[in-house]
Design an enzyme around this catalytic site. Structure first.
Site, PDB file in Angstrom:
ATOM      1  N   SER A   5      -9.881   2.173   2.566  1.00 51.50           N
ATOM      2  CA  SER A   5      -8.953   2.910   1.735  1.00 51.50           C
ATOM      3  C   SER A   5      -7.936   2.030   1.021  1.00 51.50           C
ATOM      4  CB  SER A   5      -8.209   3.937   2.587  1.00 51.50           C
ATOM      5  OG  SER A   5      -7.417   3.275   3.569  1.00 51.50           O
TER       6      SER A   5
ATOM      7  N   SER B  46     -10.375  -0.131   6.809  1.00 53.46           N
ATOM      8  CA  SER B  46      -9.760  -0.115   5.477  1.00 53.46           C
ATOM      9  C   SER B  46      -9.041  -1.372   5.013  1.00 53.46           C
ATOM     10  CB  SER B  46      -8.804   1.063   5.366  1.00 53.46           C
ATOM     11  OG  SER B  46      -9.554   2.233   5.210  1.00 53.46           O
TER      12      SER B  46
ATOM     13  N   LYS C 139       0.855  -1.193   0.000  1.00 56.62           N
ATOM     14  CA  LYS C 139       0.000   0.000   0.000  1.00 56.62           C
ATOM     15  C   LYS C 139       0.889   1.240   0.000  1.00 56.62           C
ATOM     16  CE  LYS C 139      -3.939   2.095   2.468  1.00 56.62           C
ATOM     17  NZ  LYS C 139      -4.921   1.937   3.559  1.00 56.62           N
TER      18      LYS C 139
HETATM   19  N1  GLN Z   1     -13.519   4.740   5.929  1.00 58.47           N
HETATM   20  C1  GLN Z   1     -12.928   5.177   7.148  1.00 58.47           C
HETATM   21  C2  GLN Z   1     -12.455   6.593   6.998  1.00 58.47           C
HETATM   22  O1  GLN Z   1     -12.625   7.152   5.954  1.00 58.47           O
HETATM   23  C3  GLN Z   1     -11.811   4.267   7.550  1.00 58.47           C
HETATM   24  C4  GLN Z   1     -10.596   4.457   6.736  1.00 58.47           C
HETATM   25  C5  GLN Z   1      -9.464   3.598   7.186  1.00 58.47           C
HETATM   26  O2  GLN Z   1      -9.641   2.571   7.838  1.00 58.47           O
HETATM   27  N2  GLN Z   1      -8.261   4.030   6.825  1.00 58.47           N
HETATM   28  O3  GLN Z   1     -11.914   7.166   7.906  1.00 58.47           O
END
Ligand code: GLN
Length: 484
Positions: free
Chosen positions: A150, A174, A75
């Site tokens: 994400s 995410s 990532k």
């Molecule tokens: N969707 C959540 C956010 O936008 C979690 C994102 C994540 O786990 N990095 O904060």
């Protein structure tokens, strides 16, 4: 070869049925062939192949670990020496990391190959991979839908077999949510299990790196490399790291599965509910028992998270000012103007929204009303889990309320987007380990994920419970059409 799991590839490499160079080359070709998925931000074939060559030399000398010679997609949140590391943002669009994150370093030590850096929501803020400066990622199961976020690039890459496995990070879901939407096995370890050093910070008290793979056995091999104490991360926990592959086959007879009643109420798609029921029935056949548990503060998790995560983000992101590294605006009058223009041009809308919310929540007049209140809720949410675990060993439920949604469907409605993480966020607030595993498909052929939540630092139990299910089901073996 691309259809093989990490476990199978590892055997093939050791038996010299294939070389790491051949393997790496074939995945790089697939990445190029399926570029339209937009799963990767950066590939550097020469670098990956040089690593593969070195891995082959290690294998020839018999110095092999399970991941030696295995290409892994990383990532783009992990600083990787000599690689563009953007975090999905324009503000880091010219940032070549001068050092390796601990996770990258550990994969390098293990002899794994960095296959490329995967696309992601900007600074990991999102649930659909649409906030990336590098554009949306497509879900290989239906390219009109999102892969989740994400870690959407990592998810799409592994689902389409462009990489055998990938890393992700999970602040509120995410790893698990994209795993669920793309039919993968994703594990968010307990907070403190995997070092955050060199992992670009979003919300430091919630962020955790973890594996995204096709099977629990592969996730165990990845976690073996990723887990462990790191003196460079003050929140990393100095607890022994077991060999996660050792307990995969343990019997789960008598396992007590807790089903939180709040996870099966309004908002859950009937298709998802049906698949989760069927998965639980499968577990009963394996000898598990089911108990109802309650997580009464579940509905407070999203409001609590959307105060705490933006608060931490607003502080973490203050370092991106154009002065030290990254993007800098071209025309400015003085230092303050340079800061303002750089941040105005360098950050996207969602990131700015979070910075504003976080700054507001932390401001002197509102700190007690928002930030402090949210911290108290966080404690209550963790307490709910503690109580639930008095009567069960593992909590199960859906990972997401629906299957993959259409690209564009929720991008103008932040609250609808935030609700995608309704079942995952409380796990981060409590710091517990959570997993998503493939558990079926809806009538449109889109994957459904089953979430498993375990006790602190008991990732081995989760992997064991997931593995036993994968021995008697074949959901995780299904491949999206058109990537053959
Ligand atoms: N969707 C959540 C956010 O936008 C979690 C994102 C994540 O786990 N990095 O904060």
């Amino acid at each position: 070869m691309f259809e093989k799991t990490v476990t199978e590839l590892s055997t093939a490499l050791r038996r010299k049925e294939i070389s790491s160079v051949e393997l790496t080359r074939s995945f790089l070709e697939r990445i190029n062939k399926y570029r339209e998925l937009n799963a990767f931000i950066t590939v550097q074939p020469e670098r990956s192949l040089a690593q593969a060559k070195a891995a082959d030399a290690r294998i020839a000398q018999g110095e092999v670990g399970a991941l030696t010679g295995i290409p892994i997609a990383q990532k783009d949140i992990f600083c990787t020496d000599g690689w563009l590391t953007t975090c999905g943002s324009k503000i880091l669009s010219n940032f070549i990391a001068p050092y390796d994150a601990t996770t990258i370093d550990k994969f390098n030590q293990a002899g794994a190959i960095c296959l490329g850096k995967t696309n992601m929501d900007e600074f990991a803020m999102g649930s659909s991979n649409e906030t990336s400066y590098y554009g949306a990622v497509k879900n290989p199961w239906n390219t009109a839908t999102v892969p989740g976020g994400s870690s959407g690039g990592s998810a799409a890459a592994v689902a389409a077999r462009l990489a055998p496995a990938a890393t992700g990070t999970d602040t509120g879901g995410s790893i698990r949510q994209p795993a669920s939407l793309t039919n993968l096995t994703g594990l968010k370890p307990s907070y403190g299990r995997v070092s955050r050093y060199g992992m670009i910070a979003f919300a430091s008290s919630l962020d955790q790196g973890g594996p995204m793979a096709r099977t629990a056995a592969d996730a165990a091999l990845m976690l073996n490399v990723m887990a462990g104490f790191d003196p460079r991360d003050s929140t990393s926990v100095d607890a022994p790291v077991p060999d996660y592959t050792k307990s995969l086959n343990e019997d789960i007879k008598g396992l007590r599965i807790g089903l939180p009643k709040e996870y099966f109420s309004t908002g859950l798609s009937p298709d998802v509910a049906k698949a989760i029921d069927a998965a639980v029935a499968e577990y009963k056949k394996l000898g598990a028992q089911v108990v109802e548990v309650s997580l009464p503060n579940s509905q407070l998790a999203i409001p609590c998270y959307y105060v705490l995560a933006p608060a931490e983000a607003s502080s973490n992101l203050s370092r991106f000012d154009g002065a030290r590294y990254g993007y800098r605006a071209k025309d400015y009058t003085d230092l303050l103007d340079m800061y303002c223009k750089t941040r105005a041009e360098g950050f996207g809308t969602e990131v700015k929204r979070r910075i504003m919310i976080g700054t507001y929540a932390l401001s002197a007049g509102y700190y007690d009303a928002y930030y402090l209140k949210a911290q108290k809720l966080r404690r209550l949410i963790a307490e709910d889990f503690r109580k639930a675990f008095e009567s069960c060993d593992v909590i199960m439920g859906p990972t997401t309320p629906t299957t993959a949604f259409k690209i564009g469907e929720k991008s103008d409605d932040p609250v609808a987007m935030y609700l995608s993480d309704i079942y995952t966020i409380s796990v981060n607030l409590a710091g517990l380990p959570g997993m998503s595993i493939p558990a079926g498909f809806d009538p449109q052929g889109l994957p459904i994920g089953l979430q498993l939540i375990g006790q602190y630092f008991n990732e081995s139990r989760l992997l064991n419970v997931a593995h036993r299910y994968q021995q008697v089901t074949d959901w995780h073996k299904r491949m999206p059409k058109g990537f053959g």
